[in-house]
Design an enzyme around this catalytic site. Sequence first.
Site, PDB file in Angstrom:
ATOM      1  N   GLY A  14       0.769  -1.245   0.000  1.00  0.00           N
ATOM      2  CA  GLY A  14       0.000   0.000   0.000  1.00  0.00           C
ATOM      3  C   GLY A  14       0.794   1.286   0.000  1.00  0.00           C
ATOM      4  O   GLY A  14       0.317   2.308   0.500  1.00  0.00           O
ATOM      5  N   ASN A  16       1.365   3.111  -2.610  1.00  0.00           N
ATOM      6  CA  ASN A  16       0.593   4.050  -3.452  1.00  0.00           C
ATOM      7  C   ASN A  16      -0.632   4.571  -2.714  1.00  0.00           C
ATOM      8  O   ASN A  16      -1.011   5.730  -2.862  1.00  0.00           O
ATOM      9  CB  ASN A  16       0.186   3.380  -4.766  1.00  0.00           C
ATOM     10  CG  ASN A  16       1.305   3.404  -5.792  1.00  0.00           C
ATOM     11  OD1 ASN A  16       1.646   4.466  -6.320  1.00  0.00           O
ATOM     12  ND2 ASN A  16       1.905   2.258  -6.048  1.00  0.00           N
ATOM     13  N   ILE A  94      -7.954  -9.155 -11.628  1.00  0.00           N
ATOM     14  CA  ILE A  94      -8.617  -8.472 -12.740  1.00  0.00           C
ATOM     15  C   ILE A  94     -10.066  -8.179 -12.354  1.00  0.00           C
ATOM     16  O   ILE A  94     -10.735  -9.022 -11.752  1.00  0.00           O
ATOM     17  CB  ILE A  94      -8.545  -9.382 -13.994  1.00  0.00           C
ATOM     18  CG1 ILE A  94      -7.080  -9.487 -14.451  1.00  0.00           C
ATOM     19  CG2 ILE A  94      -9.435  -8.852 -15.105  1.00  0.00           C
ATOM     20  CD1 ILE A  94      -6.833 -10.602 -15.433  1.00  0.00           C
ATOM     21  N   LEU A  95     -10.530  -6.989 -12.688  1.00  0.00           N
ATOM     22  CA  LEU A  95     -11.913  -6.632 -12.373  1.00  0.00           C
ATOM     23  C   LEU A  95     -12.856  -7.124 -13.456  1.00  0.00           C
ATOM     24  O   LEU A  95     -12.559  -7.038 -14.643  1.00  0.00           O
ATOM     25  CB  LEU A  95     -12.079  -5.114 -12.252  1.00  0.00           C
ATOM     26  CG  LEU A  95     -11.332  -4.394 -11.137  1.00  0.00           C
ATOM     27  CD1 LEU A  95     -11.943  -3.007 -10.922  1.00  0.00           C
ATOM     28  CD2 LEU A  95     -11.319  -5.173  -9.840  1.00  0.00           C
ATOM     29  N   ASN A 109      -6.014   2.683 -12.808  1.00  0.00           N
ATOM     30  CA  ASN A 109      -5.017   1.722 -12.331  1.00  0.00           C
ATOM     31  C   ASN A 109      -3.634   2.314 -12.522  1.00  0.00           C
ATOM     32  O   ASN A 109      -3.411   3.108 -13.440  1.00  0.00           O
ATOM     33  CB  ASN A 109      -5.129   0.421 -13.135  1.00  0.00           C
ATOM     34  CG  ASN A 109      -4.115  -0.632 -12.693  1.00  0.00           C
ATOM     35  OD1 ASN A 109      -3.921  -0.863 -11.499  1.00  0.00           O
ATOM     36  ND2 ASN A 109      -3.450  -1.265 -13.657  1.00  0.00           N
ATOM     37  N   HIS A 111       0.248   1.085 -13.236  1.00  0.00           N
ATOM     38  CA  HIS A 111       1.015  -0.093 -13.666  1.00  0.00           C
ATOM     39  C   HIS A 111       2.495   0.299 -13.788  1.00  0.00           C
ATOM     40  O   HIS A 111       2.811   1.355 -14.348  1.00  0.00           O
ATOM     41  CB  HIS A 111       0.490  -0.597 -15.018  1.00  0.00           C
ATOM     42  CG  HIS A 111       1.149  -1.865 -15.462  1.00  0.00           C
ATOM     43  ND1 HIS A 111       0.817  -3.101 -14.939  1.00  0.00           N
ATOM     44  CD2 HIS A 111       2.148  -2.089 -16.348  1.00  0.00           C
ATOM     45  CE1 HIS A 111       1.584  -4.020 -15.496  1.00  0.00           C
ATOM     46  NE2 HIS A 111       2.395  -3.436 -16.358  1.00  0.00           N
TER      47      HIS A 111
HETATM   48  C1  GRF Z   1       3.045  -0.949  -7.678  1.00  0.00           C
HETATM   49  O1  GRF Z   1       4.284  -1.186  -8.302  1.00  0.00           O
HETATM   50  C2  GRF Z   1       1.956  -0.774  -8.701  1.00  0.00           C
HETATM   51  O2  GRF Z   1       2.388  -0.135  -9.865  1.00  0.00           O
HETATM   52  C3  GRF Z   1       1.555  -2.175  -9.006  1.00  0.00           C
HETATM   53  O3  GRF Z   1       1.619  -2.848  -7.762  1.00  0.00           O
HETATM   54  C4  GRF Z   1       2.563  -2.185  -6.917  1.00  0.00           C
HETATM   55  C5  GRF Z   1       1.841  -1.817  -5.662  1.00  0.00           C
HETATM   56  O4  GRF Z   1       2.696  -1.275  -4.680  1.00  0.00           O
HETATM   57  N1  GRF Z   1       0.256  -2.214  -9.642  1.00  0.00           N
HETATM   58  P1  GRF Z   1       2.067  -0.652  -3.367  1.00  0.00           P
HETATM   59  O5  GRF Z   1       1.187  -1.728  -2.724  1.00  0.00           O
HETATM   60  O6  GRF Z   1       1.263   0.539  -3.738  1.00  0.00           O
HETATM   61  O7  GRF Z   1       3.227  -0.310  -2.491  1.00  0.00           O
END
Ligand code: GRF
Length: 203
Positions: A14, A16, A94-95, A109, A111
């Site tokens: 988490g 992000n 996947i949703l 999302n 990525h």
């Molecule tokens: C990130 O690298 C994101 O791009 C990918 O999964 C990872 C999640 O990291 N989809 P975090 O849980 O937000 O630290």
Amino acid sequence: MGQLRVGVLVSGRGSNLQALLDATASGNVAAEIAVVVSNHAEAYALERAHGRGVPTFVAERSRYASRAAQQRAIAETLVNQDVQLVVLAGYDRILGPEILGRFPMRVLNIHPSLLPAFGGSLRAQAEALDHGVKVSGCTVHFVTGEVDGGPIVLQAVVPVLEDDTVETLAERILRQEHVLLPKAVDLFARGRLVVEGRRVRVV
Ligand code: GRF
């Protein structure tokens, strides 16, 4: 009018989510995190949400008869919390139409590659390194039925260095993710994203 209400779907550490929590709390993003949903009860992301007093919902696949039933439960939670935008921040599944049908062009999302390169993979950074590309980065895109294939909102580029490992490259990309995702949410919240087919204009 209140702030845009955002529901964040997570599966793991988490970081992000943390960037979004920080950016919304400091007023740098015109939105609030209304609920955090995890498909893993032990995800550290849940603790980050609790730390900020954000409601959480855990929907483990094993507790539901089908993937569709699990996603219906998630969709209901999002709707009940009056969520207007869904953000996948390290969500590892996947949703399906149960969620996407309720939030058309309202799911973002992040990525860790420059899409369409290295899409559809949970190890995009390793694949970029193995492929020998000289730059990589991250992409925020709208989620459609096509995995990692929806209209691209923002991208950030980082160099791939000769002595990079998966860890050092992933870390360099992650620093950009933490800037890019809040920025995309802010643009959405301000009504500044106009989707025209595959292309997204920032107005
Ligand atoms: C990130 O690298 C994101 O791009 C990918 O999964 C990872 C999640 O990291 N989809 P975090 O849980 O937000 O630290």
